[in-house]
Write a protein that holds these residues in place. Structure first.
Motif, short mmCIF file in Angstrom:
data_model
loop_
_atom_site.label_atom_id
_atom_site.label_comp_id
_atom_site.label_asym_id
_atom_site.label_seq_id
_atom_site.Cartn_x
_atom_site.Cartn_y
_atom_site.Cartn_z
N LEU A 1 -16.50 9.54 -0.69
CA LEU A 1 -16.43 7.85 -0.53
C LEU A 1 -15.20 7.43 0.40
N LEU A 2 -14.06 8.21 -0.17
CA LEU A 2 -12.96 7.69 0.39
C LEU A 2 -12.96 8.30 1.91
N ARG A 3 -13.37 9.49 2.29
CA ARG A 3 -13.49 9.88 3.74
C ARG A 3 -14.48 8.87 4.28
N ALA A 4 -15.20 8.23 3.79
CA ALA A 4 -16.23 7.31 4.58
C ALA A 4 -15.38 6.10 4.94
N ARG A 5 -14.61 5.83 4.04
CA ARG A 5 -13.76 4.34 4.09
C ARG A 5 -12.63 4.41 4.74
N LEU A 6 -12.14 5.60 5.20
CA LEU A 6 -10.88 5.66 6.04
C LEU A 6 -11.32 5.33 7.57
N THR A 7 -11.52 4.28 7.76
CA THR A 7 -11.78 3.64 9.03
C THR A 7 -10.52 2.92 9.87
N ALA A 8 -10.50 2.78 11.08
CA ALA A 8 -9.27 2.21 11.68
C ALA A 8 -9.14 0.58 11.08
N GLY A 9 -9.97 -0.07 10.61
CA GLY A 9 -9.84 -1.20 10.05
C GLY A 9 -9.13 -1.25 8.89
N SER A 10 -9.65 -0.31 7.90
CA SER A 10 -9.08 0.13 6.51
C SER A 10 -7.70 0.49 6.74
N LEU A 11 -7.19 1.40 7.60
CA LEU A 11 -6.08 1.64 7.85
C LEU A 11 -4.92 0.53 8.25
N ALA A 12 -5.64 -0.50 9.27
CA ALA A 12 -4.90 -1.42 9.51
C ALA A 12 -4.72 -2.59 8.41
N ALA A 13 -5.65 -2.49 7.70
CA ALA A 13 -5.27 -3.63 6.39
C ALA A 13 -4.32 -2.96 5.51
N GLY A 14 -4.21 -1.70 5.38
CA GLY A 14 -3.26 -0.88 4.74
C GLY A 14 -1.96 -1.40 5.00
N LEU A 15 -1.63 -1.98 6.38
CA LEU A 15 -0.22 -2.34 6.51
C LEU A 15 0.05 -3.81 5.64
N LEU A 16 -0.74 -4.39 5.36
CA LEU A 16 -0.61 -5.65 4.98
C LEU A 16 0.06 -5.69 3.48
N PRO A 17 -0.18 -4.80 2.60
CA PRO A 17 0.43 -4.69 1.42
C PRO A 17 1.98 -4.45 1.41
N PRO A 18 2.63 -3.51 2.21
CA PRO A 18 4.02 -3.41 2.50
C PRO A 18 4.61 -4.56 2.87
N LEU A 19 3.83 -5.20 4.00
CA LEU A 19 4.31 -6.29 4.65
C LEU A 19 4.68 -7.53 3.68
N LEU A 20 3.49 -7.74 2.59
CA LEU A 20 3.69 -8.61 1.62
C LEU A 20 4.89 -8.37 0.62
N VAL A 21 4.97 -7.03 0.26
CA VAL A 21 6.02 -6.68 -0.47
C VAL A 21 7.43 -7.06 0.19
N THR A 22 7.39 -6.86 1.29
CA THR A 22 8.74 -6.93 2.28
C THR A 22 8.96 -8.36 2.04
N VAL A 23 8.15 -9.36 2.36
CA VAL A 23 8.34 -10.70 2.39
C VAL A 23 8.57 -11.35 1.02
N ALA A 24 8.06 -10.69 -0.08
CA ALA A 24 8.33 -10.98 -1.37
C ALA A 24 9.70 -10.61 -1.91
N LEU A 25 10.09 -9.44 -1.57
CA LEU A 25 11.79 -9.25 -1.81
C LEU A 25 12.55 -9.95 -1.00
N VAL A 26 12.25 -10.36 0.28
CA VAL A 26 13.31 -11.23 0.90
C VAL A 26 13.41 -12.78 0.37
N ASP A 27 12.00 -13.21 -0.06
CA ASP A 27 12.15 -14.29 -0.88
C ASP A 27 12.99 -14.41 -2.19
N VAL A 28 12.78 -13.27 -3.01
CA VAL A 28 13.46 -13.02 -4.15
C VAL A 28 14.83 -12.98 -3.96
N ALA A 29 15.32 -12.44 -2.83
CA ALA A 29 16.68 -12.40 -2.55
C ALA A 29 17.09 -13.69 -2.44
N LEU A 30 16.56 -14.65 -1.58
CA LEU A 30 16.88 -15.96 -1.16
C LEU A 30 16.87 -16.96 -2.49
#
Length: 208
Positions: free
Chosen positions: A79-108
């Motif tokens: 199932l994992l191989r079937a779901r490793l698409t370009a769209g899912s990999l692009a969506a995978g960039l959002l969690p680290p971006l969200l974590v980065t924004v959250a860490l910056v906000d916490v620092a502020l």
């Protein structure tokens, strides 16, 4: 004088065990969640594969709960191989971006800026809401799986399910903070919680 034989009612299906089986279905489900949780944690290591990994976990556990497919590592990887698409990999960039924004906000916030007392709770609620929507997106069945718009609509339309899933996220965060050794196993219960909420949400209108 003869006595009528005493009949013992059979156990309900959920409590029956096969010969030699030590535990019931509840323990089997628990073991399945641990297996899927560990495999999902490993699959999430590249970070961008996290959406596909959780989507495969939700589908695996949902199929196992419905008895439509056994819960196995091989089935999960398929199932994992079937779901490793370009769209899912692009969506995978959002969690680290969200974590980065959250860490910056916490620092502020820690910088004693004006209004920090209000920003901190708002930041925590934003991160929690994003986690709920993300989990619901991974638990959606085809053709809506990993659809952020559909997940947001269902999150708003099913506040009870979203609240239950938010509680699961908070509990997982507390367990990760208090017992770090459990972190590799937590994706399993989270994926299962998302799958159960999605099943309940989909079945709601039909039983009304």
């Amino acid at each position: 004088m003869t006595h009528a034989p005493v009949r013992i009612a059979p156990l309900p299906p959920a409590d029956r065990r096969e010969p030699g089986e030590l535990f019931g279905n509840g323990f089997t489900l628990f073991a399945d969640m641990l297996l899927v949780g560990f495999v999902t944690a490993v699959a999430c290591l590249p970070v961008v594969t996290a959406p596909a990994a959780f989507a495969a976990a939700s589908t695996t556990l949902r199929d196992g709960a419905r008895d439509t497919a056994p819960v196995t590592a091989a089935g999960y990887l398929r199932l994992l191989r079937a779901r490793l698409t370009a769209g899912s990999l692009a969506a995978g960039l959002l969690p680290p971006l969200l974590v980065t924004v959250a860490l910056v906000d916490v620092a502020l916030v820690r910088g004693a800026l004006p209004g920090a007392a209000a920003v901190a709770p708002a930041l925590a609620l934003t991160v929690l809401a994003a986690a709920v929507v993300a989990l619901r997106a991974t638990a959606l069945e085809a053709p809506h799986q990993l659809s952020a718009r559909e997940a947001l609509a269902r999150s708003l339309g099913d506040p009870r399910g979203s609240a239950l899933l938010a509680a699961a996220v908070v509990l997982a965060a507390l367990l990760a903070w208090s017992v770090p050794l459990l972190v590799p196993l937590l994706p399993g219960p989270l994926a299962f919680a998302a799958a159960v909420v999605e099943i309940s949400s989909a079945a709601g209108p039909k039983t009304a």
